[in-house]
Design a protein around this motif. Structure first.
Motif, PDB file in Angstrom:
ATOM      1  N   THR A 214       0.754  -1.094  -0.014  1.00 60.94           N
ATOM      2  CA  THR A 214       0.079  -0.181  -0.186  1.00 60.94           C
ATOM      3  C   THR A 214       0.718   1.252   0.082  1.00 60.94           C
ATOM      4  O   THR A 214       2.120   1.242   0.332  1.00 60.94           O
ATOM      5  CB  THR A 214      -0.921   0.169   1.119  1.00 60.94           C
ATOM      6  N   VAL A 215       0.156   2.416  -0.398  1.00 64.14           N
ATOM      7  CA  VAL A 215       0.768   3.484  -0.370  1.00 64.14           C
ATOM      8  C   VAL A 215      -0.323   4.523  -0.139  1.00 64.14           C
ATOM      9  O   VAL A 215      -1.306   4.574  -0.365  1.00 64.14           O
ATOM     10  CB  VAL A 215       1.307   4.104  -1.763  1.00 64.14           C
ATOM     11  N   ALA A 216      -0.047   5.521   0.903  1.00 65.88           N
ATOM     12  CA  ALA A 216      -0.708   6.442   1.650  1.00 65.88           C
ATOM     13  C   ALA A 216      -0.261   7.822   1.239  1.00 65.88           C
ATOM     14  O   ALA A 216       1.003   8.049   1.482  1.00 65.88           O
ATOM     15  CB  ALA A 216      -1.290   6.204   3.160  1.00 65.88           C
ATOM     16  N   PHE A 217      -0.920   8.732   0.492  1.00 69.25           N
ATOM     17  CA  PHE A 217      -0.315  10.021   0.227  1.00 69.25           C
ATOM     18  C   PHE A 217      -1.536  11.070   0.342  1.00 69.25           C
ATOM     19  O   PHE A 217      -2.327  10.789   0.173  1.00 69.25           O
ATOM     20  CB  PHE A 217       0.249   9.781  -1.121  1.00 69.25           C
ATOM     21  N   MET A 218      -0.830  12.387   0.106  1.00 73.95           N
ATOM     22  CA  MET A 218      -1.775  13.481   0.168  1.00 73.95           C
ATOM     23  C   MET A 218      -2.564  13.753  -0.967  1.00 73.95           C
ATOM     24  O   MET A 218      -1.871  13.693  -2.082  1.00 73.95           O
ATOM     25  CB  MET A 218      -0.943  14.670   0.750  1.00 73.95           C
ATOM     26  N   ASP A 219      -4.002  13.997  -0.681  1.00 75.60           N
ATOM     27  CA  ASP A 219      -4.558  14.482  -1.879  1.00 75.60           C
ATOM     28  C   ASP A 219      -4.260  15.726  -2.453  1.00 75.60           C
ATOM     29  O   ASP A 219      -3.977  16.712  -1.548  1.00 75.60           O
ATOM     30  CB  ASP A 219      -6.126  14.308  -1.729  1.00 75.60           C
ATOM     31  N   ILE A 220      -4.020  15.885  -3.740  1.00 72.15           N
ATOM     32  CA  ILE A 220      -3.488  17.217  -4.470  1.00 72.15           C
ATOM     33  C   ILE A 220      -4.536  18.213  -4.216  1.00 72.15           C
ATOM     34  O   ILE A 220      -4.164  19.629  -4.532  1.00 72.15           O
ATOM     35  CB  ILE A 220      -2.710  16.655  -5.479  1.00 72.15           C
ATOM     36  N   HIS A 221      -5.831  17.745  -4.249  1.00 70.06           N
ATOM     37  CA  HIS A 221      -6.812  18.792  -4.215  1.00 70.06           C
ATOM     38  C   HIS A 221      -7.837  18.472  -2.839  1.00 70.06           C
ATOM     39  O   HIS A 221      -8.903  17.971  -2.851  1.00 70.06           O
ATOM     40  CB  HIS A 221      -7.728  18.856  -5.339  1.00 70.06           C
ATOM     41  N   PRO A 222      -7.104  18.728  -1.630  1.00 68.54           N
ATOM     42  CA  PRO A 222      -7.859  18.250  -0.632  1.00 68.54           C
ATOM     43  C   PRO A 222      -9.177  18.933  -0.287  1.00 68.54           C
ATOM     44  O   PRO A 222      -9.241  20.449  -0.405  1.00 68.54           O
ATOM     45  CB  PRO A 222      -6.748  18.600   0.484  1.00 68.54           C
ATOM     46  N   VAL A 223     -10.283  17.980   0.233  1.00 67.50           N
ATOM     47  CA  VAL A 223     -11.397  18.772   0.712  1.00 67.50           C
ATOM     48  C   VAL A 223     -11.253  19.701   1.912  1.00 67.50           C
ATOM     49  O   VAL A 223     -11.696  20.821   1.992  1.00 67.50           O
ATOM     50  CB  VAL A 223     -12.602  17.698   0.751  1.00 67.50           C
ATOM     51  N   ASN A 224     -10.392  18.899   2.652  1.00 66.01           N
ATOM     52  CA  ASN A 224     -10.265  19.668   3.956  1.00 66.01           C
ATOM     53  C   ASN A 224      -8.619  19.515   4.308  1.00 66.01           C
ATOM     54  O   ASN A 224      -7.983  18.342   3.575  1.00 66.01           O
ATOM     55  CB  ASN A 224     -10.901  19.175   5.006  1.00 66.01           C
ATOM     56  N   PRO A 225      -7.689  20.163   5.020  1.00 72.28           N
ATOM     57  CA  PRO A 225      -6.432  19.808   5.300  1.00 72.28           C
ATOM     58  C   PRO A 225      -6.553  18.364   5.976  1.00 72.28           C
ATOM     59  O   PRO A 225      -7.241  17.928   6.826  1.00 72.28           O
ATOM     60  CB  PRO A 225      -6.170  20.704   6.577  1.00 72.28           C
TER      61      PRO A 225
ATOM     62  N   MET B 292      -4.050   3.554  -1.449  1.00 70.01           N
ATOM     63  CA  MET B 292      -4.179   2.857  -2.499  1.00 70.01           C
ATOM     64  C   MET B 292      -3.301   1.591  -2.487  1.00 70.01           C
ATOM     65  O   MET B 292      -2.145   1.612  -1.854  1.00 70.01           O
ATOM     66  CB  MET B 292      -3.815   3.581  -3.716  1.00 70.01           C
ATOM     67  N   PRO B 293      -3.766   0.594  -3.227  1.00 71.76           N
ATOM     68  CA  PRO B 293      -2.952  -0.692  -3.297  1.00 71.76           C
ATOM     69  C   PRO B 293      -1.817  -0.418  -4.317  1.00 71.76           C
ATOM     70  O   PRO B 293      -1.900   0.699  -5.212  1.00 71.76           O
ATOM     71  CB  PRO B 293      -3.708  -1.563  -3.962  1.00 71.76           C
ATOM     72  N   ARG B 294      -0.542  -0.698  -4.141  1.00 73.83           N
ATOM     73  CA  ARG B 294       0.496  -0.515  -4.837  1.00 73.83           C
ATOM     74  C   ARG B 294       0.248  -1.034  -6.350  1.00 73.83           C
ATOM     75  O   ARG B 294       0.690  -0.522  -7.386  1.00 73.83           O
ATOM     76  CB  ARG B 294       1.773  -1.027  -4.259  1.00 73.83           C
ATOM     77  N   ARG B 295      -0.082  -2.307  -6.402  1.00 73.27           N
ATOM     78  CA  ARG B 295      -0.526  -2.897  -7.577  1.00 73.27           C
ATOM     79  C   ARG B 295      -1.796  -2.150  -8.323  1.00 73.27           C
ATOM     80  O   ARG B 295      -2.671  -1.614  -7.586  1.00 73.27           O
ATOM     81  CB  ARG B 295      -0.889  -4.313  -7.570  1.00 73.27           C
TER      82      ARG B 295
ATOM     83  N   THR C  74      -5.447  -8.128  -0.612  1.00 70.65           N
ATOM     84  CA  THR C  74      -4.931  -6.655  -0.696  1.00 70.65           C
ATOM     85  C   THR C  74      -5.900  -5.625   0.083  1.00 70.65           C
ATOM     86  O   THR C  74      -5.589  -4.691   0.695  1.00 70.65           O
ATOM     87  CB  THR C  74      -4.891  -6.393  -1.985  1.00 70.65           C
ATOM     88  N   GLY C  75      -7.028  -6.088  -0.044  1.00 74.25           N
ATOM     89  CA  GLY C  75      -8.379  -5.168   0.669  1.00 74.25           C
ATOM     90  C   GLY C  75      -8.143  -5.018   1.940  1.00 74.25           C
ATOM     91  O   GLY C  75      -8.370  -4.061   2.344  1.00 74.25           O
ATOM     92  N   MET C  76      -8.062  -5.986   2.440  1.00 68.38           N
ATOM     93  CA  MET C  76      -7.931  -6.294   4.106  1.00 68.38           C
ATOM     94  C   MET C  76      -6.762  -5.497   4.605  1.00 68.38           C
ATOM     95  O   MET C  76      -6.926  -4.647   5.559  1.00 68.38           O
ATOM     96  CB  MET C  76      -7.819  -7.655   4.590  1.00 68.38           C
ATOM     97  N   HIS C  77      -5.699  -5.433   3.789  1.00 62.13           N
ATOM     98  CA  HIS C  77      -4.545  -4.893   4.427  1.00 62.13           C
ATOM     99  C   HIS C  77      -4.780  -3.174   4.033  1.00 62.13           C
ATOM    100  O   HIS C  77      -4.457  -2.342   5.042  1.00 62.13           O
ATOM    101  CB  HIS C  77      -3.061  -5.317   3.438  1.00 62.13           C
TER     102      HIS C  77
END
Ligand code: AMP
Ligand code: ZN
Length: 139
Positions: free
Chosen positions: A25-36, A42-45, A57-60
């Motif tokens: 998995t990768v977690a990253f900042m949304d480039i157009h955030p609704v709020n800070p 997302m899954p890496r694959r 993958t979904g469970m992780h």
């Protein structure tokens, strides 16, 4: 075929503000955030929609979503008062980037964000039961 922008982020080929990553998995900042503090997980694959993705993958993925959500509530300088999880599948549901991702959207009292489901009238119980049975059969 055009490149998937989220695969490019997962591969480190285009810039992103990475919150967390591991082999799945990768977690990253949304480039157009609704709020800070609006984070995408997302899954890496590459899987286009939820139904293309395997359950392991979904469970992780959801485990990481839960950890990020907790962090947004606890962290100094943000301490959100609520969150939305949002996951769009297919253009009919407003999916812009065709690579599975879950939005974690922090909410604050009186933040002015409009996020309401326009619910319909209450069907009769028979109709609800028939649908419940049909969905169970399809599972
Ligand atoms: P969705 O409608 O669920 O497909 O949402 C796609 C989300 O991806 C939107 O909230 C965009 O702001 C976000 N997004 C698109 N491109 C990037 C990018 N390069 N880095 C971070 N977030 C992005
Ligand atoms: Zn992709």
């Amino acid at each position: 075929m055009s490149k998937c922008i989220f695969c490019e982020i997962a591969a480190g080929r285009i810039p992103a503000s990475i919150v967390y990553e591991d082999n799945m998995t990768v977690a990253f900042m949304d480039i157009h955030p609704v709020n800070p503090g609006h984070v995408l997980v997302m899954p890496r694959r590459h899987f286009e929609t939820l139904s293309d993705m395997d359950e392991t993958t979904g469970m992780h993925l959801f485990q990481i979503v839960m950890r990020v959500e907790q962090a947004l509530r606890n962290m100094e300088g943000l301490r959100c008062e609520g969150t939305h999880l949002l996951q769009n599948n297919n253009t009919a549901a407003g999916q812009d980037v065709p690579h599975v991702h879950i939005h974690i959207i922090p909410r604050f009292a009186d933040d002015g964000v409009q996020f309401h489901l326009r619910t319909g009238p209450t069907p009769d119980r028979e109709a609800l039961n028939a649908l419940a049975d049909a969905i169970e059969l399809a599972m």
